[in-house]
Scaffold this active site. Structure first.
Site, PDB file in Angstrom:
ATOM      1  N   ARG A 155       0.835  -1.205   0.000  1.00  0.00           N
ATOM      2  CA  ARG A 155       0.000   0.000   0.000  1.00  0.00           C
ATOM      3  C   ARG A 155       0.871   1.257   0.000  1.00  0.00           C
ATOM      4  NH1 ARG A 155       2.622   2.088   3.111  1.00  0.00           N
ATOM      5  NH2 ARG A 155       2.666   1.989   5.394  1.00  0.00           N
ATOM      6  N   SER A 198       5.330  -4.405   2.749  1.00  0.00           N
ATOM      7  CA  SER A 198       5.479  -5.824   2.393  1.00  0.00           C
ATOM      8  C   SER A 198       5.041  -6.688   3.564  1.00  0.00           C
ATOM      9  CB  SER A 198       6.932  -6.131   2.022  1.00  0.00           C
ATOM     10  OG  SER A 198       7.787  -5.967   3.134  1.00  0.00           O
ATOM     11  N   ASP A 210      -2.029  -0.516   7.587  1.00  0.00           N
ATOM     12  CA  ASP A 210      -1.449  -1.352   6.530  1.00  0.00           C
ATOM     13  C   ASP A 210      -2.252  -2.639   6.311  1.00  0.00           C
ATOM     14  OD1 ASP A 210       0.379   0.602   6.819  1.00  0.00           O
ATOM     15  OD2 ASP A 210       2.035  -0.679   7.467  1.00  0.00           O
ATOM     16  N   TYR A 239      10.112   6.949  16.651  1.00  0.00           N
ATOM     17  CA  TYR A 239       8.680   6.618  16.655  1.00  0.00           C
ATOM     18  C   TYR A 239       8.091   6.644  18.074  1.00  0.00           C
ATOM     19  CZ  TYR A 239       4.379   4.033  15.539  1.00  0.00           C
ATOM     20  OH  TYR A 239       3.073   3.634  15.405  1.00  0.00           O
TER      21      TYR A 239
HETATM   22  P1  ADP Z   1       7.698  -2.818   4.929  1.00  0.00           P
HETATM   23  O1  ADP Z   1       6.492  -3.446   5.503  1.00  0.00           O
HETATM   24  O2  ADP Z   1       7.570  -1.350   4.801  1.00  0.00           O
HETATM   25  O3  ADP Z   1       8.146  -3.428   3.646  1.00  0.00           O
HETATM   26  P2  ADP Z   1       8.835  -3.847   7.342  1.00  0.00           P
HETATM   27  O4  ADP Z   1      10.150  -3.651   8.008  1.00  0.00           O
HETATM   28  O5  ADP Z   1       7.602  -3.534   8.098  1.00  0.00           O
HETATM   29  O6  ADP Z   1       8.880  -3.052   5.977  1.00  0.00           O
HETATM   30  O7  ADP Z   1       8.681  -5.371   6.900  1.00  0.00           O
HETATM   31  C1  ADP Z   1       9.718  -5.993   6.183  1.00  0.00           C
HETATM   32  C2  ADP Z   1       9.929  -7.391   6.745  1.00  0.00           C
HETATM   33  O8  ADP Z   1       8.805  -8.209   6.432  1.00  0.00           O
HETATM   34  C3  ADP Z   1      11.107  -8.084   6.099  1.00  0.00           C
HETATM   35  O9  ADP Z   1      12.309  -7.791   6.778  1.00  0.00           O
HETATM   36  C4  ADP Z   1      10.723  -9.551   6.250  1.00  0.00           C
HETATM   37  O10 ADP Z   1      11.016 -10.008   7.549  1.00  0.00           O
HETATM   38  C5  ADP Z   1       9.221  -9.518   6.107  1.00  0.00           C
HETATM   39  N1  ADP Z   1       8.767  -9.800   4.726  1.00  0.00           N
HETATM   40  C6  ADP Z   1       7.950  -9.043   3.982  1.00  0.00           C
HETATM   41  N2  ADP Z   1       7.681  -9.634   2.795  1.00  0.00           N
HETATM   42  C7  ADP Z   1       8.345 -10.812   2.791  1.00  0.00           C
HETATM   43  C8  ADP Z   1       8.459 -11.889   1.860  1.00  0.00           C
HETATM   44  N3  ADP Z   1       7.839 -11.881   0.679  1.00  0.00           N
HETATM   45  N4  ADP Z   1       9.227 -12.934   2.201  1.00  0.00           N
HETATM   46  C9  ADP Z   1       9.864 -12.971   3.392  1.00  0.00           C
HETATM   47  N5  ADP Z   1       9.786 -11.992   4.303  1.00  0.00           N
HETATM   48  C10 ADP Z   1       9.040 -10.925   4.025  1.00  0.00           C
HETATM   49 MG    MG Z   2       5.683  -3.037   7.458  1.00  0.00          MG
END
Ligand code: ADP
Ligand code: MG
Length: 445
Positions: free
Chosen positions: A36, A171, A223, A278
């Site tokens: 998003r 993600s 999110d 934060y």
């Molecule tokens: P954002 O949500 O902004 O991308 P975050 O730090 O909140 O950043 O989340 C990222 C973390 O989520 C990664 O370090 C990993 O641990 C996990 N993650 C997200 N997508 C995946 C994926 N497709 N495969 C494995 N881990 C993932």
């Molecule tokens: Mg996140």
């Protein structure tokens, strides 16, 4: 784009666990959920305010098998991702604890564990996990209990995602939401006639709780909410206090011809200051609320305050300095968010863009969560012909910007941003997006 993600997840599933097909014991399922971008409404969620996000086309796909089984059956779950190296094994049970070795797996395990508790007949004692923090009512009724006292579930899945990881495009929530939708299929929860808006809100709460407590990330609910509840073509104006939401279309009708697009620009920087700042901001909002409540005892959080209250507190109670600036941002951002929703709905792109620019200034000057790379990208975009407005999106100290731009000017803008940003010694990545569909069951036929 989704097709490629599905293929990758299938390939990874096969290479990790061997070939499965219709003759295998457990059926195959697939789910996807998007990342998003927040159009406006930053740092307003944890004081119960308004946010206005949209789902993007980038998504996480969860593909594999799952089944409801007897507790006495073998109960190992296995997960693997194109973004992580090894297969992770665990058991969904009361003893499941977060992994320190495979931190990414906690997002999946947390959702699995909380979903199991939510739908289990035998888990009433632990339902206080799910007490609604606002009105203290158990929200367990939202999912019909579907696991018998002697039942649990197992799953074996592969994830593939094209949501940039750690860039502020969520993600993590797309991983959680894809997992939840996958498991809802395994337990046939989504076939219930009661499955609707309420379930989506509860799924978001469940995923948020998984991220808060299983992964130790103190995120708000935005999110997970948008990843699960978005509809194509619509942004969501979410009231983070009541969790009520309204779909906001881009334009007053489908026929409106001058509809702009959004360009998301990843600055590729992330200053670790964000993690420590934060909780400081959260505390400053509480401090501001404590002062403002002396002006007006109806103010229980910054969501309740107005600029008039702030002016009164300045005069009578000496509200000043940093705390004043933090309050100014949150209170003005809530108003901008509601106003921006109205502007987008009526197709007034100029008004929406102006609010985006003001939002950025407020985050930079009053909330102090921007950084020089982001300020550079925002200033470049704001000066480009055809741009209505641009701002930082996400928690701050790096990450992405979002820009509202005329459709025909989007490619020119991307070229310009890349070229100019390069001159500062950095490379950025840009993509064009419009509001996409939230998480869905992917039909494998
Ligand atoms: P954002 O949500 O902004 O991308 P975050 O730090 O909140 O950043 O989340 C990222 C973390 O989520 C990664 O370090 C990993 O641990 C996990 N993650 C997200 N997508 C995946 C994926 N497709 N495969 C494995 N881990 C993932
Ligand atoms: Mg996140």
């Amino acid at each position: 784009m989704l097709r490629e993600q599905i293929k990758q997840a299938k390939d990874l599933f096969r290479s990790s666990y061997g070939d499965r097909n219709a003759t295998s014991d457990s059926p195959l399922y697939c789910a996807s959920a998007p990342g998003r971008v927040n159009f406006i409404g930053e740092h307003t969620d944890y004081t119960g305010g308004f946010v206005l996000p949209l789902a993007i086309a980038h998504a996480t796909v969860c593909y594999g098998t799952g089944a409801v089984v007897s507790k006495s059956a073998p109960r190992r779950c296995r997960i693997v991702s194109t973004n992580a190296t090894d297969v992770v094994e665990f058991e969904v049970s009361n003893d499941l604890a977060p992994s320190t070795l495979n931190r990414w797996a906690n997002y999946v395990m947390g959702v699995g564990e909380y979903l199991r508790l939510r739908v289990s007949h035998a888990s009433t004692a632990r339902l206080n996990y799910f007490l609604d923090t606002q009105n203290r009512k158990p929200s367990a009724i939202q999912y019909l209990p579907s696991l018998g006292p002697d039942e649990t579930f197992v799953f074996e899945v592969a994830f593939s995602s094209n949501v940039p990881i750690g860039s502020g495009l969520s993600s993590s929530a797309s991983l959680e939401t894809a997992t939840a939708i996958f498991l809802e299929q395994v337990m046939k929860l989504n076939e219930s006639q009661m499955y609707g808006k309420e379930q989506k809100i509860n799924r978001a709460k469940l995923c948020q709780r998984a991220e808060n407590t299983f992964c130790g990330v103190p995120c708000g609910i935005m999110d997970q909410f948008i990843s699960g509840a978005a509809r194509g073509g619509k942004l969501l104006l979410i009231d983070c206090r009541s969790l009520d939401y309204k779909e906001i279309p881009l334009g007053s009708s489908d026929e409106q011809e001058d509809k702009p697009v959004l360009v998301v620009t990843d600055s590729k920087v992330k200053h670790c200051l964000g993690d420590s700042e934060y909780p400081v901001r959260v505390q400053q909002c509480k401090d501001a609320t404590a002062i403002l409540s002396k002006v007006n005892d109806c103010i229980k959080s910054l969501r309740d305050a107005t600029i008039v209250d702030i002016e009164a507190a300045k005069k009578k109670l000496g509200l000043e300095g940093t705390i004043l600036k933090r309050a100014l941002h949150v209170v003005s951002e809530n108003k901008r968010t509601v106003d921006a929703a109205a502007a987008l709905e009526s197709g007034d792109w100029k008004a929406a863009g102006k609010l985006m620019n003001e939002s950025h200034s407020s985050m930079k000057e009053d909330y102090e969560v921007s950084c020089k790379e982001i300020d550079t990208l925002v200033a470049l975009a704001q000066s480009f012909d055809g741009v209505y407005g641009s701002r930082m999106t996400g928690g701050g100290f790096g990450g992405c910007t979002v820009t509202l731009v005329k459709k025909e000017a989007a490619n020119g803008l991307i070229g310009y941003l890349k070229e100019e940003y390069k001159k500062t010694g950095q490379e950025c990545e840009c993509f064009v997006t419009s509001p996409s569909q939230g998480g869905v069951v992917v039909d494998l036929d």
